[in-house]
Structure formats: structure tokens, C-alpha cells
Scaffold this motif. Structure first.
Motif, short mmCIF file in Angstrom:
data_model
loop_
_atom_site.label_atom_id
_atom_site.label_comp_id
_atom_site.label_asym_id
_atom_site.label_seq_id
_atom_site.Cartn_x
_atom_site.Cartn_y
_atom_site.Cartn_z
N ASN A 1 10.50 9.03 -2.64
CA ASN A 1 10.13 8.74 -1.26
C ASN A 1 9.68 7.30 -1.17
O ASN A 1 9.61 6.58 -2.18
CB ASN A 1 9.03 9.70 -0.78
N SER A 2 9.39 6.85 0.01
CA SER A 2 9.06 5.44 0.21
C SER A 2 7.80 5.03 -0.55
O SER A 2 7.71 3.91 -1.05
CB SER A 2 8.90 5.15 1.71
N ASP A 3 6.82 5.95 -0.65
CA ASP A 3 5.59 5.62 -1.37
C ASP A 3 5.87 5.36 -2.84
O ASP A 3 5.35 4.39 -3.43
CB ASP A 3 4.57 6.75 -1.22
N ILE A 4 6.68 6.23 -3.47
CA ILE A 4 7.00 6.06 -4.88
C ILE A 4 7.90 4.85 -5.10
O ILE A 4 7.74 4.09 -6.06
CB ILE A 4 7.63 7.34 -5.46
N THR A 5 8.86 4.65 -4.19
CA THR A 5 9.71 3.46 -4.30
C THR A 5 8.88 2.19 -4.24
O THR A 5 9.08 1.26 -5.03
CB THR A 5 10.76 3.45 -3.17
N ASN A 6 7.93 2.16 -3.34
CA ASN A 6 7.06 0.99 -3.22
C ASN A 6 6.18 0.83 -4.45
O ASN A 6 5.92 -0.30 -4.90
CB ASN A 6 6.19 1.10 -1.97
N TYR A 7 5.71 1.96 -5.00
CA TYR A 7 4.90 1.90 -6.22
C TYR A 7 5.70 1.28 -7.36
O TYR A 7 5.23 0.40 -8.08
CB TYR A 7 4.40 3.29 -6.61
N GLY B 1 0.79 9.76 -6.23
CA GLY B 1 1.22 8.49 -5.66
C GLY B 1 1.77 7.52 -6.67
O GLY B 1 2.13 6.40 -6.34
#
Length: 482
Positions: free
Chosen positions: A269-275, A225
């Protein structure tokens, strides 16, 4: 007893010093300077640019597109930002073996298909194009090659100096940055043929990317993540879509966007972009808070301060005025601190196309991130100390003058070959530098102007570097300080 403790303490300090020196002298970090090491004794007097008669002491790159036009140049009336970045498949051959002149009849040292397109921003409109390419195998998968003695990778940049009539700005400043900083893109001069037509002197450059010998951070496995990352602040393009939200009030005023360059779109992905967004935002929130200079909550826990200091010095000395708004790269390892990587010195040393750059003054204090960093007394003091130190080594007058002379002598007849094609750029009607008195009429004049400007800039900074304390003085920053 006290003397024993003093002796033991002295030994520990000395050992620590040795370890620090050894770490800094890591042989893997020694930078190859092509103009001092590659084919320096190979005699090169041939001026022919005909494919059948051509020879060069530089590596030679041959590109064959089988009649296709390499995409990426804006059409008449089209904005550069409207160009859609597509690739074509072409074939590339590279002759680079050391110890001899290179001809197009020799067996290539690298022979591969490539995916290739025109790259750059304003430079896409120049007659001499720059290219981004990726080596590919028969299965169209990317393939790594060690090009011209640089570390293996699949993705490379061919920079075509056109606005820079000295041909050496990017080559020189990437190498100087590589001597000062942990990492800067590796570079090599070469000569290029496109579909049997001579294109002149180019600079083969490493792309800013993750890999051995490039930015060495933990690679993202597609599962965790969290991730190491590279982000770039630049103009927004048509089909580069991995952009982060704007964060602080100051970054939001940019005409640029923050784009994720690593991980690539296949793993992003969206999770990594948000991270990445949250992580980069945390640094900016600390920087733009009233606690920006505090030990516990300030920016120093988020960034490699030495790296940011060197970035400031390199770009201020060279007056690379795109820094901080365009082609501005940050990278971070998981669990590490944020660092910056230099990129694109085409416009430096009063070579900005639209307007003349004043000799006097500093500019980075008005750019995002440095706007706040320069308010910290510790940061400005560190710049001053580091600048004085570098003026005794890689930024000394002697080193700079010798470097320019050595590169010019090394290029030799390649300069003459280059300007057989691009010599018209010295004609006044083709001058790209706007403004009265900026016309450069010959290669010799270009080099003279470049050296004179750079030495003058360094001497101006010698006299005025202490003045940057003004930006961090309490009287100027009352409303920012807690």
C-alpha cells in the motif's frame, strides 16, 4: 593476577572464535551441488528425444498447455518493454526421484496446474524460451512444492540456456555465489518437454523471493507500518507497476527503475511503499553525502559490507556487466542491514550479445552505489583481502577448472540431446554474438572459450586487483571528502 586475567581473556577469545566458526559452518547453509550428488551413478546413454523412447538421469519437466501459446514473447516489430505479462493455466508433471532414469511414462513425483508465462528481457526473442511459473491448486490459489530437492515454494523459474552454449553459466555462478554469500538462488539441471516436443536442457531456479530457504526475513503481516523488502533495479516493464521514486542524482540517471518485489502487490500500500522509499533513500543519501565514509553518518550503518564486497567480486570476476544497472536486487529485514542478491549470469565471461567484453579493466566503480562505495579505502581494501582469500578456495584455478569439467561430464548425453534441437545455433548464420571472431562452432569450443576466458580473467585480476586502490585514493576524491 595479571596471568589469570590473561588466561581468562585467552579463553574468552578462543570461545568466541569457536562460536564464529560454528556459525559459519551452519549445516543448514551447506549448498547442494546437483552435479556431485544427484544420479551421478545412473548410466545414461540414450540419445532419443522422442517422447515414447526418451530417458534421462536428469529430472524431467513436462508441460501441457492444451493447445494454448504461452504468452510473453514479443510480436514482430514489438519492443520487449511493450509486452504485457499475462499468464495461462497449463499442466506440469515432474519426474525427479533419485536413483533411476526418468521417462515420460513414469508416474510423476509432482503433478499440478501452473500459471505460466515467458520471462526475461532480450532472451524473450530467443527461440529457446525461459519461463516463470506458479504452482496452483484446484481453487487457483498458489501451492508450494519442494522441487528437485530445493525448499518448498510456489514460484519458480525455468531458465533455457540458448545464448550460453555451455549450458552452465547460471548453474555454476549461482552455486559459487551460494558458497561465498549468505544466500543465492538454488538451481538444478533438468530436461523439458512442451506439448510432447523436446525442448532441451533447462535450469530450474529459485525466484528471488521471501520464504524458508530463500530470502529469510520477517514477513509483512499487512498491518504494521514497516516491512522487510526486496527491490529490483531493472528495465521498466508494461504491467509491473510498484516503482519507487528516483532518489539521488546518480540513481536518477539510470535508464532503469527501482521496483518493489516484496511485499507483493496484494499487500503493498502507499504507506509501505513510502516507507521502503524513505528507507532505501536514507542509505543513498548517506552514501552520496560528504560523510559517506564516516563512522557515525556513513553507509556502513546501512549495509552489510561483507555482502556488498562479495557481490563486487563475483560480478567482476565473471564480468557480468549487467550488474548494477539491470537485474540488480537488494533486500533488507526489518531492523537489519541492506544486502544484495546475485541474478542472471547469461551474459558473463564475454558472452554479452551486442559487444565483446574487454579482458582488462573493472566496471562496477562506474555503476550506481559502487560509484561511491569504491571511494572508501576500507571498502577497496576489504575487496582485495577477500579476493586473495577466495583465490585459495572457490575461485582457485583448480576449483574452477574442476567445476567446469565435472559439470560437463555430469550433463553427458543430455548435451547431445539438447543440441539435436538447438544445434543450428552453432551455424555461423545463426550466431547471436555480434562482432568479428566471436563465432562458437561447437559445444566443446564453447566450454573451452568459457574456461580459458575465466582463468585468464582471474590471472589478470591477480596482477591488477591492487589497482582498485586508485578509486579510493585521496587525490582522486578530494571533492567528495569532508
Amino acid at each position: 593476577m595479571n596471568s589469570r586475567r590473561l588466561y581468562a581473556g585467552t579463553v574468552i577469545v578462543l570461545l568466541a572464535a569457536v562460536l564464529v566458526i560454528a556459525a559459519k559452518a551452519d549445516p543448514e547453509r551447506i549448498r547442494t551441488q546437483q552435479h556431485l550428488e544427484y544420479n551421478t551413478d545412473v548410466e545414461d546413454k540414450n540419445l532419443s528425444i522422442k517422447p515414447e523412447d526418451f530417458s534421462s538421469h536428469l529430472p524431467v519437466v513436462e508441460i501441457n498447455t492444451d493447445g494454448q501459446t504461452i504468452p510473453g514473447s514479443p510480436a514482430k516489430g514489438q519492443l520487449v518493454s511493450e509486452v504485457f505479462n499475462t499468464y495461462i493455466t497449463a499442466h506440469m508433471s515432474i519426474r525427479e526421484k533419485e536413483g533411476k532414469l526418468h521417462t515420460l511414462s513414469q508416474k510423476p513425483d509432482i503433478d499440478s496446474d501452473v500459471q505460466i508465462r515467458v520471462r526475461g528481457n532480450s532472451s524473450r526473442r530467443f527461440d529457446k524460451k525461459g519461463y516463470l511459473f506458479k504452482f496452483t491448486g484446484d481453487d487457483m490459489q498458489q501451492k508450494d512444492y519442494a522441487v528437485m530437492g530445493m525448499e518448498k515454494d510456489s514460484t519458480w523459474v525455468l531458465n533455457g540456456p540458448f545464448l550460453d552454449k555451455t549450458l552452465m553459466r547460471n548453474y555454476m555462478w549461482y552455486n559459487l555465489a551460494g558458497e561465498m554469500m549468505e544466500w543465492a538462488p538454488d538451481v538444478r539441471f533438468c530436461e523439458v518437454f512442451l506439448n510432447d516436443e523436446y525442448q532441451g536442457v533447462y535450469v530450474m531456479m529459485e525466484q528471488i523471493s521471501v520464504g524458508e530457504g530463500r530470502i529469510e526475513v520477517s514477513k509483512y503481516d499487512g498491518k504494521a507500518g514497516v516491512s522487510s523488502y526486496i527491490v529490483c533495479v531493472d528495465r521498466q516493464s508494461v504491467n509491473d507497476g510498484n516503482y519507487l521514486d528516483n532518489f539521488t542524482f546518480y540513481t536518477g540517471r539510470l535508464q532503469s527503475r527501482v521496483e518493489v518485489k516484496y511485499p507483493g502487490s496484494k499487500k503493498l500500500n502507499s504507506d509501505i511503499t513510502n516507507y521502503i522509499s524513505r528507507d532505501f533513500s536514507r542509505f543513498e543519501k548517506a552514501l552520496y553525502s560528504y560523510d559517506y565514509d564516516s563512522k557515525r553518518y556513513g553507509f556502513r550503518s546501512d549495509i552489510d559490507v561483507d555482502n556488498f564486497v562479495d557481490y563486487w567480486i563475483i560480478n567482476e570476476v565473471s564480468q557480468n556487466t549487467d550488474a548494477g544497472i539491470y537485474s540488480t536486487y537488494f533486500y533488507k529485514d526489518v531492523g537489519g542491514k541492506l544486502k544484495m542478491a546475485v541474478w542472471d549470469f547469461n551474459n558473463c565471461c564475454d558472452n554479452y550479445m551486442e559487444t565483446q567484453t574487454s579482458m582488462a579493466g573493472f566496471f562496477l566503480q562506474d555503476r550506481p552505489w559502487f560509484f561511491m562505495l569504491m571511494k572508501d579505502e576500507g571498502f577497496t581494501n576489504q575487496i582485495i583481502v577477500r579476493y586473495r582469500e577466495l583465490r585459495k578456495s572457490v575461485l582457485s584455478d583448480e576449483y574452477i577448472k574442476g567445476y567446469i569439467d565435472d559439470v560437463q561430464n555430469y550433463l553427458g548425453t543430455a548435451i547431445d540431446r539438447n543440441f539435436q534441437v538447438w544445434g543450428y545455433s552453432f551455424d555461423e548464420e545463426h550466431e547471436l554474438l555480434m562482432g568479428e571472431g566471436r563465432h562458437i562452432g561447437s559445444y566443446e569450443a564453447a566450454v573451452e572459450q568459457y574456461e580459458r576466458r575465466l582463468i585468464s580473467r582471474l590471472r589478470w585480476m591477480d596482477q591488477h586487483i591492487e589497482a582498485i586502490r586508485f578509486y579510493s585514493h585521496e587525490s582522486k576524491n578530494k571533492r567528495y571528502n569532508h
